[in-house]
Write a protein that holds these residues in place. Structure first.
Motif, PDB file in Angstrom:
ATOM      1  N   ILE A 137       2.244  10.144  -2.669  1.00  0.00           N
ATOM      2  CA  ILE A 137       2.493  11.572  -2.447  1.00  0.00           C
ATOM      3  C   ILE A 137       1.550  12.421  -3.290  1.00  0.00           C
ATOM      4  N   TYR A 149       4.533  12.289   3.725  1.00  0.00           N
ATOM      5  CA  TYR A 149       4.804  10.887   3.381  1.00  0.00           C
ATOM      6  C   TYR A 149       6.069  10.405   4.091  1.00  0.00           C
ATOM      7  N   PRO A 154       5.756   5.432  -3.913  1.00  0.00           N
ATOM      8  CA  PRO A 154       5.819   6.722  -3.214  1.00  0.00           C
ATOM      9  C   PRO A 154       5.278   7.879  -4.051  1.00  0.00           C
ATOM     10  N   TYR A 172       3.444   4.215   3.471  1.00  0.00           N
ATOM     11  CA  TYR A 172       2.580   5.132   4.199  1.00  0.00           C
ATOM     12  C   TYR A 172       1.301   4.441   4.636  1.00  0.00           C
TER      13      TYR A 172
END
Length: 186
Positions: free
Chosen positions: A133, A151, A129, A86
């Motif tokens: 997130i 995301y 992740p 991201y």
């Protein structure tokens, strides 16, 4: 009074065609990338400096919370996969990954799922992740599921950014084509 007649060859001014030309449009700077970098900086600070995602990550590592990313990691083939991050800035990514390595090392190895010695893949596929997130959820004050969707969608790019990216790709292809067509002269 009459003005002297100057032939076109003698004139210093360029001749104008009959078709009007469009005035040059002033291009303003694109602020979307700067805004994304600022938002991503807040996410990184939440994870690294404020240690805001620690408890969430500890719960995942100790199997107290379910994780979509952990489930995918355990069911994935053993070869290396490509993940989308991201964060666009390499230094921000490095800060988060370095921090996640420390979090990973702090947890007792017996508590971790079947990592099979592939710590970096585990950190990138599961912890990264999850941390991002959770940070998006906290910083933007949105539900975890909405943060996960954000995301997965990735950063929104402006039309100008897409055009610039496409132009860069085309320029690289042109350079490669020119290098292939003209052999090096020694």
């Amino acid at each position: 009074m009459s003005f002297p007649h100057i032939s076109e060859a003698d004139s210093e001014e360029p001749s104008f065609e009959a078709t009007p030309t469009k005035p040059a449009k002033k291009v303003l700077p694109d602020r979307t990338r700067a805004a994304r970098d600022k938002a991503n900086k807040k996410i990184v600070e939440f994870i690294v400096k404020a240690r805001g995602a620690d408890e969430h990550l500890q719960d995942i590592l100790k199997s107290k919370k379910p994780s979509r990313w952990l489930k995918e990691f355990l069911n994935a083939p053993p070869y290396l996969t490509c993940i989308e991050t991201y964060l666009e800035d390499d230094s921000q990514q490095d800060l988060v990954v370095d921090y996640l390595e420390k979090v990973y090392q702090e947890v007792n190895a017996e508590l971790l799922p079947r990592v099979n010695g592939n710590n970096i893949k585990f950190i990138l596929d599961v912890l990264f992740p999850e941390a991002i997130i959770y940070a998006i959820s906290a910083v933007d004050r949105i539900d975890y599921k909405k943060a996960e969707e954000k995301y997965i969608r990735g950063p929104l790019l402006s039309q100008r950014e897409r055009l610039i990216f496409e132009e860069e790709i085309l320029e690289k292809k042109r350079k490669q084509r020119l290098q292939q067509e003209t052999p090096f002269a020694l």
